[in-house]
Design a protein around this motif. Structure first.
Motif, PDB file in Angstrom:
ATOM      1  N   UNK A 130     -20.897  93.217 -39.525  1.00 38.85           N
ATOM      2  CA  UNK A 130     -20.371  92.101 -38.737  1.00 38.85           C
ATOM      3  C   UNK A 130     -18.940  92.420 -38.261  1.00 38.85           C
ATOM      4  N   UNK A 131     -18.141  92.958 -39.159  1.00 42.23           N
ATOM      5  CA  UNK A 131     -16.787  93.348 -38.780  1.00 42.23           C
ATOM      6  C   UNK A 131     -16.820  94.472 -37.748  1.00 42.23           C
ATOM      7  N   UNK A 132     -17.667  95.464 -37.991  1.00 37.68           N
ATOM      8  CA  UNK A 132     -17.780  96.594 -37.055  1.00 37.68           C
ATOM      9  C   UNK A 132     -18.162  96.105 -35.660  1.00 37.68           C
ATOM     10  N   UNK A 133     -19.094  95.186 -35.593  1.00 37.47           N
ATOM     11  CA  UNK A 133     -19.518  94.657 -34.288  1.00 37.47           C
ATOM     12  C   UNK A 133     -18.358  93.988 -33.560  1.00 37.47           C
ATOM     13  N   UNK A 134     -17.462  93.341 -34.317  1.00 36.42           N
ATOM     14  CA  UNK A 134     -16.312  92.696 -33.668  1.00 36.42           C
ATOM     15  C   UNK A 134     -15.367  93.730 -33.065  1.00 36.42           C
ATOM     16  N   UNK A 135     -15.311  94.911 -33.651  1.00 35.77           N
ATOM     17  CA  UNK A 135     -14.472  95.990 -33.118  1.00 35.77           C
ATOM     18  C   UNK A 135     -15.140  96.693 -31.942  1.00 35.77           C
ATOM     19  N   UNK A 136     -16.457  96.709 -31.945  1.00 39.28           N
ATOM     20  CA  UNK A 136     -17.223  97.495 -30.976  1.00 39.28           C
ATOM     21  C   UNK A 136     -17.879  96.610 -29.920  1.00 39.28           C
ATOM     22  N   UNK A 166     -28.283 101.761 -34.498  1.00 37.98           N
ATOM     23  CA  UNK A 166     -27.584 102.278 -35.681  1.00 37.98           C
ATOM     24  C   UNK A 166     -27.575 101.242 -36.796  1.00 37.98           C
ATOM     25  N   UNK A 167     -27.251 100.013 -36.459  1.00 35.10           N
ATOM     26  CA  UNK A 167     -27.187  98.951 -37.477  1.00 35.10           C
ATOM     27  C   UNK A 167     -28.549  98.736 -38.113  1.00 35.10           C
TER      28      UNK A 167
END
Length: 110
Positions: free
Chosen positions: A76-82, A93-94
């Motif tokens: 969830x955090x990664x998606x906010x960056x990407x 990938x997820x």
């Protein structure tokens, strides 16, 4: 966790990229996704508590749920960056990353 260090293993990342996408063409973007995921773990305010829960007496289902939550929090955090990355690429990938966590939970879902 105490050293706040992230280790990335180049050969393994390259192999994962090749297996998932059939080539190393998207390697740079793949590495960005992996780094964002690792940052997601680092920024997860629940990680210490969830990790500590894993040390207690738990059923296999409870362990699977906690492990899945840890990974989902990081993603969830990664998606906010990407947010500007190709959503199909990122979702591929997820979903691959979460597959084994979700599969571990399946036998316990009634």
């Amino acid at each position: 966790m105490g050293s706040h260090t992230v280790y990335l293993y180049k050969k393994e990342i390259m192999e994962q990229c090749r297996m998932l996408f059939g080539s190393l063409a998207p390697l740079k973007a793949y590495i960005y996704v992996i780094l964002a995921h690792e940052l997601g773990h680092a920024e997860d305010v629940e990680l210490v508590d969830l990790s500590n829960l894993l040390d207690g007496p738990l059923t296999a289902s409870e362990q699977a749920e906690i492990r899945l939550r840890i990974e989902e929090n990081a993603w969830r955090y990664a998606e906010s960056l990407l947010f500007d990355m190709d959503p199909v690429f990122l979702r591929t990938i997820i979903d691959e990353s979460l597959f084994s966590y979700r599969q571990a939970l399946e036998p316990h879902i009634a």
